[in-house]
Design an enzyme around this catalytic site. Structure first.
Site, mmCIF file in Angstrom:
data_model
loop_
_atom_site.group_PDB
_atom_site.id
_atom_site.type_symbol
_atom_site.label_atom_id
_atom_site.label_comp_id
_atom_site.label_asym_id
_atom_site.label_seq_id
_atom_site.Cartn_x
_atom_site.Cartn_y
_atom_site.Cartn_z
ATOM 1 N N ASP A 130 2.673 5.396 -6.773
ATOM 2 C CA ASP A 130 3.930 5.272 -6.037
ATOM 3 C C ASP A 130 5.153 5.117 -6.924
ATOM 4 O O ASP A 130 6.277 5.185 -6.433
ATOM 5 C CB ASP A 130 3.856 4.064 -5.089
ATOM 6 C CG ASP A 130 2.934 4.325 -3.924
ATOM 7 O OD1 ASP A 130 2.946 5.456 -3.434
ATOM 8 O OD2 ASP A 130 2.195 3.413 -3.532
ATOM 9 N N HIS A 174 -2.440 -2.429 -9.604
ATOM 10 C CA HIS A 174 -3.396 -1.815 -8.688
ATOM 11 C C HIS A 174 -4.662 -2.656 -8.676
ATOM 12 O O HIS A 174 -5.057 -3.186 -9.706
ATOM 13 C CB HIS A 174 -3.727 -0.384 -9.148
ATOM 14 C CG HIS A 174 -4.301 0.453 -8.064
ATOM 15 N ND1 HIS A 174 -5.625 0.423 -7.740
ATOM 16 C CD2 HIS A 174 -3.718 1.318 -7.209
ATOM 17 C CE1 HIS A 174 -5.842 1.244 -6.735
ATOM 18 N NE2 HIS A 174 -4.695 1.802 -6.388
ATOM 19 N N HIS A 220 0.876 -1.185 0.000
ATOM 20 C CA HIS A 220 0.000 0.000 0.000
ATOM 21 C C HIS A 220 0.907 1.229 0.000
ATOM 22 O O HIS A 220 1.728 1.396 -0.910
ATOM 23 C CB HIS A 220 -0.934 -0.104 1.211
ATOM 24 C CG HIS A 220 -2.059 0.874 1.258
ATOM 25 N ND1 HIS A 220 -2.464 1.611 0.178
ATOM 26 C CD2 HIS A 220 -2.891 1.245 2.288
ATOM 27 C CE1 HIS A 220 -3.484 2.388 0.540
ATOM 28 N NE2 HIS A 220 -3.756 2.181 1.810
HETATM 29 N N1 ACO Z 1 4.769 -7.045 -10.261
HETATM 30 C C1 ACO Z 1 4.643 -8.271 -10.841
HETATM 31 N N2 ACO Z 1 3.490 -8.929 -10.938
HETATM 32 C C2 ACO Z 1 2.400 -8.340 -10.417
HETATM 33 C C3 ACO Z 1 2.451 -7.073 -9.808
HETATM 34 C C4 ACO Z 1 3.688 -6.428 -9.743
HETATM 35 N N3 ACO Z 1 3.812 -5.212 -9.167
HETATM 36 N N4 ACO Z 1 1.221 -6.726 -9.385
HETATM 37 C C5 ACO Z 1 0.424 -7.744 -9.716
HETATM 38 N N5 ACO Z 1 1.130 -8.710 -10.349
HETATM 39 C C6 ACO Z 1 0.616 -9.960 -10.912
HETATM 40 C C7 ACO Z 1 0.232 -10.949 -9.824
HETATM 41 O O1 ACO Z 1 1.320 -11.784 -9.489
HETATM 42 C C8 ACO Z 1 -0.881 -11.701 -10.494
HETATM 43 O O2 ACO Z 1 -0.318 -12.599 -11.436
HETATM 44 P P1 ACO Z 1 -0.991 -14.048 -11.689
HETATM 45 O O3 ACO Z 1 -2.342 -13.742 -12.288
HETATM 46 O O4 ACO Z 1 -0.059 -14.735 -12.603
HETATM 47 O O5 ACO Z 1 -1.112 -14.696 -10.347
HETATM 48 C C9 ACO Z 1 -1.607 -10.628 -11.309
HETATM 49 O O6 ACO Z 1 -0.611 -9.638 -11.587
HETATM 50 C C10 ACO Z 1 -2.772 -10.007 -10.568
HETATM 51 O O7 ACO Z 1 -2.277 -9.428 -9.376
HETATM 52 P P2 ACO Z 1 -3.010 -9.492 -7.978
HETATM 53 O O8 ACO Z 1 -1.974 -9.647 -6.915
HETATM 54 O O9 ACO Z 1 -4.132 -10.458 -8.001
HETATM 55 O O10 ACO Z 1 -3.624 -8.055 -7.903
HETATM 56 P P3 ACO Z 1 -4.161 -7.367 -6.596
HETATM 57 O O11 ACO Z 1 -5.240 -6.484 -7.037
HETATM 58 O O12 ACO Z 1 -4.481 -8.343 -5.535
HETATM 59 O O13 ACO Z 1 -2.893 -6.546 -6.066
HETATM 60 C C11 ACO Z 1 -1.352 -4.813 -5.734
HETATM 61 C C12 ACO Z 1 -2.730 -5.193 -6.274
HETATM 62 C C13 ACO Z 1 -1.230 -5.251 -4.265
HETATM 63 C C14 ACO Z 1 -1.210 -3.300 -5.779
HETATM 64 C C15 ACO Z 1 -0.274 -5.490 -6.591
HETATM 65 O O14 ACO Z 1 -0.383 -5.052 -7.927
HETATM 66 C C16 ACO Z 1 1.140 -5.234 -6.074
HETATM 67 O O15 ACO Z 1 1.592 -5.954 -5.178
HETATM 68 N N6 ACO Z 1 1.842 -4.187 -6.616
HETATM 69 C C17 ACO Z 1 3.160 -3.825 -6.129
HETATM 70 C C18 ACO Z 1 3.044 -3.013 -4.868
HETATM 71 C C19 ACO Z 1 2.532 -1.629 -5.134
HETATM 72 O O16 ACO Z 1 2.991 -0.931 -6.015
HETATM 73 N N7 ACO Z 1 1.570 -1.214 -4.305
HETATM 74 C C20 ACO Z 1 1.010 0.138 -4.370
HETATM 75 C C21 ACO Z 1 -0.393 0.117 -4.819
HETATM 76 S S1 ACO Z 1 -1.026 1.742 -4.967
HETATM 77 C C22 ACO Z 1 -1.330 2.224 -3.389
HETATM 78 O O17 ACO Z 1 -1.658 1.459 -2.525
HETATM 79 C C23 ACO Z 1 -1.156 3.558 -3.085
#
Ligand code: ACO
Length: 484
Positions: free
Chosen positions: A418, A362, A323
């Protein structure tokens, strides 16, 4: 004898949209056929869509429980059904009844809100109907905070009064300095912020009077006014430098820069470009509807605890690397990559599941985060003053590769807010540990707005989800000397 099938068949008989539920629905097929005939003008009047049974359109969802053949009709409002309407679905009278299972609330609306609108597919973000692009261009953070909290932009006199109250609630009790002093020199400033916000509740017992609008107003001034002071004091503590008291002659962001960076000068004069850049970043971070920290604010606030304790919980939620802590992790990631030509190898590791590309992806945005676009522009304005952050080239290369790569394209992973903020913060002289703190300060206005909306919503109660229990059934206690 009819064979009972296990699944429920959900038939959106009246709205021709059952396909999106991904379930078999005979009625939907028939409705679709009728519509096609009507469109071709073959004798059918294209009036109100009808169900398979020829009934007039109703905004309801029909569910057939294939365990016993019973049919239920559930109202649809705002494209949503109420989970409690599933409860009557049961086999035996003594059953608990049907629930919906939605880990991480991927498809569950927990509230009705009028604060922030996001269309994640189109990359739209609006506060109270105003686009983030227009607000970041024309508004200031204090004005935007007023808008988020009150629902309307302030008049001149309202803004003057609001700014006066925020400015005159920036001082913190001297005792807070004492427990800041108790933290280790390298304590993470987010940990210090969480603790000191929670501690504010002990100074303002009147904050427990949460259903008194006057008390809520007072705590709002205090929270928005004091968050920058707590954050700046935490920063100064980590440097071992004396605390700088608020300067009421400066703007909200200008005063924050003053409390962070002033040294021996009698009066601190913030650089106007940096002051405005920070102000815009505060606008961009002010609210983001039902994210993890707002959900914490609402959930904890639903127990009717005081707003300082709830804000401490929200700040803790924001701290996590998935987050608000992501901005810090992006910077660490860029430092780890180290050079533009290392980017392809890093992306390969991300695709192999070894790493996350921090600042990408996201839950809601499946398009470019509109805030990231604005942040990218501000980055260059800050670099003009402070010098170009060399990590920008690594970031741009990550973005370029990711936006073309099948892994990211198919998963619809785009830069989020971010991804570029850390580069600006670093160029402005902030250590990486301060990045999530810079997120928490402006998000406070959004948290309070979400908290107040929750408190005044007659439908809301203490937040308390259900579970599906799959653990042991009743077992007998085994004495210690009989256990294997
Ligand atoms: N890098 C690589 N792969 C990713 C990333 C990433 N940053 N984000 C998602 N994925 C992949 C997942 O592994 C998943 O792959 P799969 O379908 O093969 O299993 C797919 O994309 C879907 O991702 P989910 O984790 O299901 O998406 P979710 O909505 O649960 O997560 C989140 C969203 C937590 C933001 C995620 O994208 C992440 O961890 N990003 C990196 C951290 C980040 O930048 N957070 C800031 C968010 S903005 C904020 O809070 C202000």
């Amino acid at each position: 004898m009819a064979v009972l099938r296990r699944p429920l068949a959900i038939c959106d008989v009246n709205r021709s949209r059952a396909a999106r539920f991904g379930v078999q629905c005979q009625a939907y097929v028939e409705v679709a056929t009728l519509s096609t005939t009507a469109e071709k003008g073959q004798g059918m009047t294209p009036t109100k869509p009808t169900s398979a049974a020829g009934e007039t359109r109703r905004d309801t969802l029909t569910i057939v429980d294939n365990r016993n053949g019973r049919q239920y009709e559930i109202p649809i409002k705002h494209d949503t059904i109420r989970a409690m309407d599933l409860r009557p679905i049961k086999i035996h009278e003594s059953d608990f009844g049907m629930m919906n299972y939605d880990p991480a609330f991927s498809n569950t609306a927990s509230c009705i809100s009028k604060i922030t609108f996001i269309d994640g597919d189109k990359g739209i973000l609006r506060y109270r109907g105003y686009s983030i692009e227009e607000l970041s261009e024309k508004s200031t953070y204090p004005e935007t905070a007023y808008l988020i909290l009150h629902g309307e932009l302030p008049t001149q006199s309202q803004l003057k009064e609001w700014t006066y109250h925020i400015t005159h609630h920036t001082f913190i009790h001297e005792s807070i300095k004492k427990f800041l002093d108790g933290f280790h020199y390298d304590a993470h400033p987010m940990g210090m912020l969480i603790s000191t916000v929670a501690a504010l509740s002990t100074f303002y017992p009147d904050a427990k009077d949460i259903f008194n609008p006057e008390s809520r107003r007072k705590q709002t001034y205090r929270l928005i006014g004091k968050m920058p002071t707590l954050a700046a004091f935490a920063y100064r503590h980590s440097l071992g430098m004396p605390y700088v008291y608020p300067d009421n002659d400066l703007s909200y962001s200008g005063n924050f820069l003053n409390m962070l960076f002033r040294t021996t000068e009698l009066q601190y004069h913030p650089n106007p470009t940096l002051e405005r850049a920070l102000d815009i970043l505060f606008i961009l971070h002010a609210d983001h509807e039902q994210n993890c920290s707002s959900t914490a604010m609402r959930g904890v606030g639903s127990s009717h605890v005081d707003p300082y304790s709830a804000t401490a919980a929200a700040t803790a939620a924001l701290y996590g690397p998935l987050h608000g802590g992501a901005n810090e992790q992006v910077l660490r990631m860029l430092l780890e990559i180290g050079a533009v030509n290392n980017v392809p190898a890093y992306i390969k590791r991300v695709k192999a599941g070894e790493k996350l590309l921090m600042g990408f992806g996201h839950r809601v945005y499946k398009n470019y985060d509109p805030r990231a676009r604005i942040v990218k522009r501000i980055a260059y304005e800050v670099f003009d003053v402070m010098g170009r952050n060399p990590l920008i080239d690594i970031a741009l290369e990550c973005e370029r590769i990711a936006l073309e790569d099948e892994y990211f394209v198919t998963r619809r992973l785009y830069p989020n807010v971010d991804f570029y903020t850390g580069l600006i913060y670093q160029a402005m002289g902030f250590p990486v540990t301060m990045f999530p703190v810079l997120f928490a300060i402006p998000r406070t206005s959004g948290w309070i707005a979400q908290w107040e909306e929750m408190l005044l919503d007659a439908e809301q109660k203490i937040s308390r989800p259900r579970q599906i229990y799959l653990g042991y059934d009743l077992r007998s206690y085994i004495p210690l000397d009989h256990r294997k």
